[in-house]
Design a protein around this motif. Structure first.
Motif, short mmCIF file in Angstrom:
data_model
loop_
_atom_site.label_atom_id
_atom_site.label_comp_id
_atom_site.label_asym_id
_atom_site.label_seq_id
_atom_site.Cartn_x
_atom_site.Cartn_y
_atom_site.Cartn_z
N LEU A 9 0.82 -1.21 0.00
CA LEU A 9 0.00 0.00 0.00
C LEU A 9 0.86 1.26 0.00
CD1 LEU A 9 -2.82 -0.99 2.52
CD2 LEU A 9 -3.02 -0.69 0.05
N GLY A 10 1.98 1.18 0.74
CA GLY A 10 2.88 2.32 0.73
C GLY A 10 3.43 2.60 -0.66
N GLY A 11 3.71 1.50 -1.41
CA GLY A 11 4.17 1.68 -2.79
C GLY A 11 3.10 2.30 -3.67
N VAL A 12 1.83 1.83 -3.48
CA VAL A 12 0.72 2.38 -4.27
C VAL A 12 0.52 3.85 -3.94
CG1 VAL A 12 -1.76 2.25 -4.65
CG2 VAL A 12 -0.43 0.15 -4.49
N ASP A 47 3.26 10.32 -6.93
CA ASP A 47 4.06 10.67 -8.11
C ASP A 47 3.16 11.07 -9.27
OD1 ASP A 47 6.26 10.05 -6.61
OD2 ASP A 47 6.48 8.01 -7.41
N GLU A 48 2.05 10.30 -9.49
CA GLU A 48 1.13 10.64 -10.57
C GLU A 48 0.48 12.01 -10.33
OE1 GLU A 48 0.52 9.11 -13.36
OE2 GLU A 48 1.85 7.42 -12.96
N LEU A 49 0.11 12.27 -9.07
CA LEU A 49 -0.50 13.56 -8.74
C LEU A 49 0.48 14.70 -9.00
CD1 LEU A 49 -2.86 15.12 -7.55
CD2 LEU A 49 -1.94 14.69 -5.27
N LYS A 69 2.89 14.65 -11.17
CA LYS A 69 2.98 14.81 -12.63
C LYS A 69 1.80 15.60 -13.16
CE LYS A 69 5.60 10.54 -13.54
NZ LYS A 69 5.56 9.21 -14.20
N MET A 70 0.58 15.28 -12.65
CA MET A 70 -0.61 16.00 -13.10
C MET A 70 -0.53 17.47 -12.74
SD MET A 70 -3.58 13.22 -12.20
CE MET A 70 -4.88 14.30 -12.77
N ARG A 71 -0.05 17.76 -11.54
CA ARG A 71 0.11 19.16 -11.14
C ARG A 71 1.09 19.88 -12.05
NH1 ARG A 71 0.50 18.48 -4.52
NH2 ARG A 71 -1.75 18.19 -4.16
N THR A 72 2.18 19.17 -12.38
CA THR A 72 3.17 19.77 -13.28
C THR A 72 2.55 20.04 -14.65
OG1 THR A 72 4.92 18.56 -12.13
CG2 THR A 72 5.44 19.46 -14.30
N ALA A 73 1.74 19.05 -15.14
CA ALA A 73 1.09 19.23 -16.45
C ALA A 73 0.10 20.39 -16.41
CB ALA A 73 0.38 17.94 -16.85
#
Length: 288
Positions: free
Chosen positions: A65-68, A74-76, A78-82
């Motif tokens: 779960l920690g990995g997820v 990380d995905e969030l 990336k989305m913020r960066t986009a």
């Protein structure tokens, strides 16, 4: 004396036997308790082993779960960066549009000040793109309007075909002496709420002209007057002008009676909302 010693010896033997019996019984109970304790200890060890295994499994799940969670973070990010990049790009586009608008205003001022033809300048790509976008929007709006007109035309054709099949029968209200100048009555056969128009089964065969006065009536009450837009042999299409004070429940619907009096001025009375059908039309013209 011998008897006393004999009695003492016998008593001592009996006491020893009783003590041995009690000691054996106690030892048996202790052995049973020891066996039960050993069994409980074994069960506790098994439970402890199971708990350790479950703890390992839970630890592995927590790690997973920690990995997820980390992946989601990380995905969030990336989305913020986009999103930030998109906002920056949008700001740049706004700046380009504002610059193009400013240039267009400046160019209009220059053209107004200097009517003579100015030297041909290189077209600005941003301006060309803006003009192309506006042209595309205009073309899309024209196409949408054309499609809506086609839909309306199709509905009119369908209404005409339906009325031809229905063989409309407008009613002529006869007076006491059979006066043929008494008003006619028809009905609403189609109604388009979006475009606010109706199709009525009265046409030029009944003497209807673009200047004719038509009223929509229900239960003796005038709901609206009609502004005729097209006259055909068997039907007319007309826009709706509702009488002031009409509620939403009294909106026009198919089946409403349409009154037609070629030589009677109805407009002012309908607009004032004080029109009395019984005073203008005979009972035969308003009852269907």
């Amino acid at each position: 004396m011998i008897r006393f010693l004999l009695f003492f010896t016998i008593s001592l033997s009996l006491a020893s036997a009783v003590l041995a019996f009690l000691t054996k019984e106690k030892a048996t109970q202790l052995n049973d308790k020891l066996a039960s304790t050993s069994q409980l200890l074994g069960v506790s060890k098994n439970e402890n082993s199971k708990l350790k295994e479950e703890k390992k499994s839970d630890t592995a799940k927590l790690d997973e779960l920690g990995g997820v969670v980390q992946q989601s973070k990380d995905e969030l990010e990336k989305m913020r960066t986009a999103v930030s990049a998109s906002e920056a790009e949008m700001a740049k586009l706004k700046t380009v549009v504002q610059t193009a608008e400013a240039k267009a205003v400046d160019l209009e001022k220059k053209l107004a000040e200097k009517p003579a033809p100015a030297p041909v300048a290189m077209p600005d790509p941003a301006t060309e793109q803006l003009v192309a976008s506006l042209k595309a929007d205009l073309e899309k709006a024209r196409q949408t309007a054309s499609e809506e007109q086609q839909k309306v035309a199709l509905k009119l054709q369908q209404a005409e075909a339906k009325m031809s099949q229905m063989a409309p029968k407008p009613v002529v209200a006869s007076g006491k002496n059979g006066d043929s100048k008494q008003p006619l009555s028809g009905e609403v056969v189609a109604y388009n709420e979006g475009w606010n128009f109706v199709v009525v089964n009265l046409g030029d065969k009944q003497g209807v002209t673009p200047e004719s006065k038509l009223l929509i009536q229900r239960s003796g009450k005038i709901l609206a007057r009609l502004e005729i837009t097209d006259v055909q042999p068997k039907f007319v299409t007309a826009g709706i002008v509702y009488t002031p004070g009409i509620s939403s429940r009294e909106r026009v619907r198919p089946g409403d009676v349409v009154l037609f009096a070629p030589k009677v001025e109805l407009e002012s009375e309908a607009e004032r909302g004080g029109f009395n059908v019984s005073n203008l039309f005979p009972k035969g013209a308003t009852s269907q």
